[in-house]
Design a protein around this motif. Structure first.
Motif, PDB file in Angstrom:
ATOM      1  N   LEU B 224      16.148   5.706  -9.581  1.00 23.30           N
ATOM      2  CA  LEU B 224      15.761   5.416  -8.200  1.00 23.30           C
ATOM      3  C   LEU B 224      14.712   6.390  -7.675  1.00 23.30           C
ATOM      4  O   LEU B 224      13.813   5.991  -6.924  1.00 23.30           O
ATOM      5  CB  LEU B 224      16.996   5.459  -7.293  1.00 23.30           C
ATOM      6  N   GLU B 225      14.807   7.619  -8.112  1.00 21.78           N
ATOM      7  CA  GLU B 225      13.862   8.607  -7.573  1.00 21.78           C
ATOM      8  C   GLU B 225      12.431   8.366  -8.094  1.00 21.78           C
ATOM      9  O   GLU B 225      11.472   8.909  -7.553  1.00 21.78           O
ATOM     10  CB  GLU B 225      14.324  10.043  -7.873  1.00 21.78           C
ATOM     11  N   LYS B 226      12.328   7.531  -9.129  1.00 23.40           N
ATOM     12  CA  LYS B 226      10.984   7.234  -9.655  1.00 23.40           C
ATOM     13  C   LYS B 226      10.329   6.069  -8.886  1.00 23.40           C
ATOM     14  O   LYS B 226       9.125   5.857  -9.003  1.00 23.40           O
ATOM     15  CB  LYS B 226      11.052   6.848 -11.144  1.00 23.40           C
ATOM     16  N   VAL B 227      11.145   5.318  -8.137  1.00 23.46           N
ATOM     17  CA  VAL B 227      10.621   4.104  -7.495  1.00 23.46           C
ATOM     18  C   VAL B 227       9.438   4.395  -6.556  1.00 23.46           C
ATOM     19  O   VAL B 227       8.386   3.760  -6.660  1.00 23.46           O
ATOM     20  CB  VAL B 227      11.751   3.316  -6.787  1.00 23.46           C
ATOM     21  N   PRO B 228       9.565   5.365  -5.631  1.00 16.74           N
ATOM     22  CA  PRO B 228       8.413   5.634  -4.746  1.00 16.74           C
ATOM     23  C   PRO B 228       7.149   6.018  -5.525  1.00 16.74           C
ATOM     24  O   PRO B 228       6.045   5.607  -5.172  1.00 16.74           O
ATOM     25  CB  PRO B 228       8.891   6.799  -3.888  1.00 16.74           C
ATOM     26  N   LEU B 229       7.352   6.785  -6.582  1.00 16.01           N
ATOM     27  CA  LEU B 229       6.185   7.191  -7.392  1.00 16.01           C
ATOM     28  C   LEU B 229       5.561   5.970  -8.070  1.00 16.01           C
ATOM     29  O   LEU B 229       4.331   5.829  -8.134  1.00 16.01           O
ATOM     30  CB  LEU B 229       6.593   8.213  -8.453  1.00 16.01           C
ATOM     31  N   LEU B 230       6.438   5.083  -8.555  1.00 10.04           N
ATOM     32  CA  LEU B 230       5.929   3.865  -9.210  1.00 10.04           C
ATOM     33  C   LEU B 230       5.195   2.966  -8.219  1.00 10.04           C
ATOM     34  O   LEU B 230       4.164   2.373  -8.552  1.00 10.04           O
ATOM     35  CB  LEU B 230       7.085   3.098  -9.859  1.00 10.04           C
ATOM     36  N   MET B 231       5.733   2.878  -6.996  1.00 10.27           N
ATOM     37  CA  MET B 231       5.074   2.055  -5.971  1.00 10.27           C
ATOM     38  C   MET B 231       3.684   2.600  -5.677  1.00 10.27           C
ATOM     39  O   MET B 231       2.709   1.846  -5.539  1.00 10.27           O
ATOM     40  CB  MET B 231       5.895   2.051  -4.668  1.00 10.27           C
ATOM     41  N   LEU B 232       3.605   3.899  -5.582  1.00  9.04           N
ATOM     42  CA  LEU B 232       2.316   4.560  -5.331  1.00  9.04           C
ATOM     43  C   LEU B 232       1.336   4.236  -6.462  1.00  9.04           C
ATOM     44  O   LEU B 232       0.176   3.881  -6.234  1.00  9.04           O
ATOM     45  CB  LEU B 232       2.561   6.079  -5.262  1.00  9.04           C
ATOM     46  N   ALA B 233       1.839   4.343  -7.689  1.00  8.28           N
ATOM     47  CA  ALA B 233       0.999   4.066  -8.861  1.00  8.28           C
ATOM     48  C   ALA B 233       0.561   2.612  -8.883  1.00  8.28           C
ATOM     49  O   ALA B 233      -0.598   2.294  -9.173  1.00  8.28           O
ATOM     50  CB  ALA B 233       1.770   4.402 -10.134  1.00  8.28           C
ATOM     51  N   LEU B 234       1.492   1.722  -8.535  1.00 10.72           N
ATOM     52  CA  LEU B 234       1.196   0.290  -8.563  1.00 10.72           C
ATOM     53  C   LEU B 234       0.095  -0.061  -7.566  1.00 10.72           C
ATOM     54  O   LEU B 234      -0.853  -0.786  -7.890  1.00 10.72           O
ATOM     55  CB  LEU B 234       2.481  -0.493  -8.240  1.00 10.72           C
ATOM     56  N   ALA B 235       0.232   0.486  -6.354  1.00 10.06           N
ATOM     57  CA  ALA B 235      -0.778   0.220  -5.316  1.00 10.06           C
ATOM     58  C   ALA B 235      -2.141   0.699  -5.791  1.00 10.06           C
ATOM     59  O   ALA B 235      -3.154   0.000  -5.658  1.00 10.06           O
ATOM     60  CB  ALA B 235      -0.377   0.915  -4.025  1.00 10.06           C
TER      61      ALA B 235
END
Lengths: 370, 576
Positions: B224-235
């Motif tokens: 779960l803690e990777k989700v915000p980082l992944l969202m940032l990367a995806l954008a």
């Protein structure tokens, strides 16, 4: 020194022309004068005149255009002949040599010392001295192919519209007696200027108002004559217009840009010629576009004629030299293209792979022993 | 000998200050020459010296551009800002640009050392990894290319993020997480190629952090803690993809060709780690000019290499988990740059491995460690490592020398692969700038032969001919460029030449081109061009009218006023 270039292309127009070969058979030869005038901001420039000879025997045709009085040297091309033999359109253009072009190497270890007209130059220049206009006037198949439905290809020099086969709205008035011939054709620009992005994609933007709605891009007219019971064009004109960007916005003035006028002086009702491919002079440099039109990865094939029979595409593809031809066009991996770089890369990866495989075998052997 | 044995056995802890000094000295010895290097006419003009907004220094306009503008189809706001600030304080000076890149690299070396100390402990492996990172020839491009400021800057923030992550893992806190998030955002803002780093963090959680040991709850939390980082990367990834796609930067090869390129590219990166050859600025995608696929043997042997390394890593799982993890992290980090979705005309670039190589360096160091069995083997391994580093350093020195200027860097590329049209074309640009027009035209001709569909060659040839005082040839090359691509960039120089040069004056044609350019882009420059062509046609009243419109704009250059005065006195512009 004069040289000749032959461009053979199976363009969209030509392809359609073949399909429409069912139009009523026409057979005639004609001679006349083509006058061309450019306008600078609406002011007429000097007139250039060409002698025109036309032979039509549907679906085959041959057109010859030669500059008169030496005034027709619009760029390096001073005359051309275009013909269709049922397989491709051949355009042979002759013009002054370009002295500073590199000599062309060809088979036999010798070189052709004359320069050559490059593909794109020679492909566009015949259009500039009215090739499409003349064909449109005399060849029903071509006319049918250009005017399909309410849209039409342009028949004047416009590199972007022609290259991307952009069709414009057209209004046509058909001859009341002879429905094969249009009396008047008006091309209407849809208010967009078209150009290409660096990736060669077609882009469009509206012209500045008020031209962004629609404006008359070109007007074509023809008058016909009856020769031994067959209606044949006697005269034709084509005038193109451009928006006036100098005038205050809102006036919507259109300026004449170019005008072509064709006047026929002699008509022979039955076409007597049998060969519709233009004659090739000795040592003609051929720029063959047929493959390029089929597959954009091909580049214009430049070869020198050897006096042998001209091969159609399907015959050329079966020839022994076709593999070498593909190699020359970088469409088949050939030894000649395998540079030292790729060889070194292969060697590098082989060496590292062998080392890794040795390590792998060492690990596997050790595991078995333990 | 005894000291080496004790050092390798971990009995002697190396003096950190001494090691830092060693890294600084070695980096300086290798990279100090860059301060005398020039800008390269390849990517550099877009980033700094050919970009008027950047050269203008700090302003609201430049700030807005830095945040929104794309350079070479890439969105790198922080890098843009760094160049703007550089120009604001030091002006446009290649020495400063190179010095900044070098200092960023040096900072990265020291941060990496710190990261290695925390990750794998204070031992010789950490030293070797840092040394390899500092001097490896594949990293030369990242430091010597000014345009690659984005890479070194992004790595700086990435390493700060990794250090914060280790701290966060040790003592989880909201503040600590925000620190990780912000450093990662800054890293992405400097260069988007670090998109896949959140996945690499997950792998680090497997080894050496062992964060999945706490059962299902821990597993869920780590994910779960990777989700915000992944969202940032995806954008960021979406922005990058759209930028590339809209500009046509994404080339269209077949799926099979893309798979082959991926395999060969990866194998070459791996091979270059230990046996670097033919390094150069642009590895032209051969599929551009071959049949559409790579030589089969090369694909096969490359696949063998990748399979062999994967098997070695897998077989070593029990003894050294780091092998598999580092190998997978390398693959994950390479994913955005591996050219499976090909962008542009190159199939690989040295700069792409600046960060991913760190994980291969760890594999190399760990691999060497496996050979240590006793005192004798310790000496052999040390010797092998020292000789290896020394050899790589020599290759780097040689490689760095090729980065002096445009001519040297592309001469090297042509020497490596004479079938590379991109190298020939850019060498032509360099030669033309050096006033060596003969060489320039020779290279353009070679590029044209290799890539008959390209029009850039014609433009460069035209510019070379123009500088060499051959306007007739220049017109032919410009016409050829226009015939291939009717873009405003091709139309305007031809229109200008045809209306101003008495040897090739053709006002009628110039007017047609200028009208088209003006309709496409009603800018002051195109109004001035249109006025110039009108004057060349003898339409002085209309030229004055149009030039006045050009002058009504905010940023019209003073030369337009001179043009207006000429048109008012019924004179046309003549440029020989």
């Amino acid at each position: 020194m004069n040289i000749s270039t032959i461009n053979c292309f199976m363009s969209g127009v030509a392809g359609l022309a073949l399909l429409h070969s069912s139009a009523a058979a026409q057979s005639f030869s004609a001679e006349g004068i083509l006058s061309h005038r450019s306008y600078i901001q609406g002011t007429p420039g000097e007139e250039t005149r060409y002698k025109v000879t036309v032979h039509v025997k549907s679906p085959q045709w041959l057109v010859r255009v030669e500059a008169l009085d030496g005034n027709g040297t619009n760029g390096p091309v001073s005359s051309y002949a275009a013909g269709q033999d049922g397989e491709a359109i051949y355009v042979v253009s002759s013009g002054s040599a370009i002295e500073d072009q590199p000599p062309v190497e060809w088979e036999g270890d010798s070189q052709m010392s004359a320069g050559y007209v490059s593909l794109n130059l020679s492909r566009s220049l015949p259009a500039r001295i009215g090739a499409t206009f003349i064909c449109f006037t005399f060849v029903p198949n071509i006319r049918d192919a250009i005017l399909t439905g309410d849209k039409g290809d342009c028949i004047w020099y416009d590199p972007v519209l022609s290259k991307h086969h952009v069709k414009l709205d057209v209004m046509t008035q058909i001859h009341p007696i002879q429905p094969l011939f249009e009396k008047t054709v008006v091309w209407l620009n849809d208010g967009k200027i078209r150009f290409e992005a660096e990736n060669l994609k077609l882009m469009e933007k509206p012209w500045p108002p008020p031209y962004n709605k629609e404006y008359t891009n070109a007007v074509y007219t023809a008058t016909l004559t009856n020769v031994y019971g067959t209606l044949i064009p006697l005269a034709a004109t084509l005038t193109t217009f451009v928006p006036d960007l100098v005038a205050d916005s809102g006036t919507g003035t259109l300026l004449k840009e170019e005008s072509y006028s064709l006047q026929i002086s002699r008509i022979i009702p039955d076409c007597q010629i049998a060969e519709f491919r233009p004659a090739l002079p000795q040592m003609t440099l051929v720029t063959d576009l047929r493959w390029m039109d089929r597959d954009p990865r091909f580049h214009p094939a430049r070869v020198v004629t050897n006096g042998g029979p001209w091969k159609v595409v399907s015959m050329a593809e079966l020839a022994d030299e076709y593999d070498a031809f593909l190699g020359q066009h970088h469409l088949r991996f050939s030894e000649a293209l395998q540079t030292g770089h790729l060889n070194r890369v292969c060697r590098q990866i082989v060496v590292v792979t062998i080392v890794m495989l040795c390590i792998l075998m060492g690990i596997v052997a050790k595991r078995r022993l333990s | 000998m005894r000291i080496i044995n004790e050092f390798l056995a971990g009995k002697i802890k190396p003096d950190t200050v001494l090691l830092v000094e060693l890294f600084v000295v070695l980096s300086m010895v290798l990279y100090w020459p860059v301060v005398s290097f020039q800008y390269i006419y390849y990517d550099d003009p877009g980033w700094i010296f050919g970009n008027p907004i950047v050269m203008g220094g700090l302003s609201w306009k430049s700030l807005h551009w830095a945040m929104t503008g794309l350079v070479n189809d890439t969105w790198c706001p922080l890098t843009n800002l760094s160049f703007i600030l550089e120009c604001q304080f030091f002006g446009v000076r290649p020495a400063v640009s190179h010095l900044v890149s070098f200092l960023l690299h040096l900072a990265n070396v020291l941060l990496l050392f710190r990261f290695m100390l925390l990750l794998i402990g204070k031992n010789w492996r950490a030293v070797l990894v840092t040394l390899l990172f500092a001097i490896h020839p594949m990293n030369v491009q990242a430091v010597a290319s000014v345009a690659e400021r984005k890479g070194v800057l992004s790595t700086l923030f990435l390493l700060l993020m990794l250090l914060s992550y280790l701290k966060y893992v040790k003592a989880p806190s909201r503040k600590g997480y925000w620190r990780v998030f912000i450093w990662y955002a800054l890293s992405l803002a400097a260069k988007p190629s670090v998109l896949t780093v959140p996945l690499a963090l997950l792998l680090l959680d497997v080894w050496p952090l062992a964060r999945f040991a706490g059962g299902r709850k821990a597993f869920k939390r780590v994910l779960l803690e990777k989700v915000p980082l992944l969202m940032l990367a995806l954008a960021n990834g979406v922005v990058e993809y759209l930028g590339q796609r809209n500009s046509g930067g994404i080339a269209s090869f077949s799926f099979a060709a893309n798979v082959q390129t991926t395999v060969i590219g990866l194998a070459r990166y791996v091979a270059n780690l230990v046996y670097p050859i033919d390094l150069n600025i642009c590895y032209f995608h051969p599929v551009n000019y071959y049949t559409g696929s790579w030589p089969e043997f090369l694909v096969f042997i490359s696949a063998c290499l990748l399979v062999a390394i994967s098997l070695i890593s897998w077989l070593m799982w029990r003894r050294e988990k780091g092998f598999v993890v580092c190998w997978v992290i390398f693959l994950v980090l390479m994913a955005p740059v591996i050219q499976f979705i090909p962008a542009g005309h190159i199939y690989m670039a040295d700069r792409y491995v600046y960060v991913p190589y760190i994980w291969l360096f760890i594999m190399v160091a760990s691999g060497l460690g496996l050979f240590i069995r006793g005192p004798a083997s310790r000496v052999s391994v040390t010797l092998a490592a020292v000789v290896g580093v020394a050899l790589l350093m020599c290759v780097s020195v040689r490689q760095l020398a090729t980065w002096k200027n445009t001519v040297t860097v592309f001469s090297r590329a042509v020497a490596v692969d004479p079938n590379n049209p991109l190298a020939h074309m850019n060498l032509a640009v360099g030669c033309s700038l050096d006033k060596d027009y003969k060489q320039a035209i020779e290279n353009v001709t070679a590029a044209r032969e290799l890539d008959p569909h390209g029009f850039m060659e014609d433009k460069i040839a035209a510019e070379s001919c123009l500088r060499a005082g051959e306007p007739v040839r220049a017109v032919r090359y410009y016409q050829s460029a226009c015939d291939i691509c009717q873009s405003p960039d091709n139309l305007t120089p031809l229109a200008w030449l045809l209306s101003t040069n008495p040897k090739v004056r053709n006002p009628e044609e110039a007017l047609r081109l200028a009208r088209q350019a003006l309709a496409i882009e009603p800018s002051a420059a195109n109004l001035d061009l249109f006025a110039t062509t009108l004057a060349a046609c003898g339409k002085f009243e209309q030229a004055v009218q149009i030039e006045n419109r050009a002058l009504s704009g905010e940023d019209s250059p003073p030369i337009y006023r001179e043009h207006l005065l000429m048109f008012q006195s019924r004179k046309m512009i003549t440029v020989e």
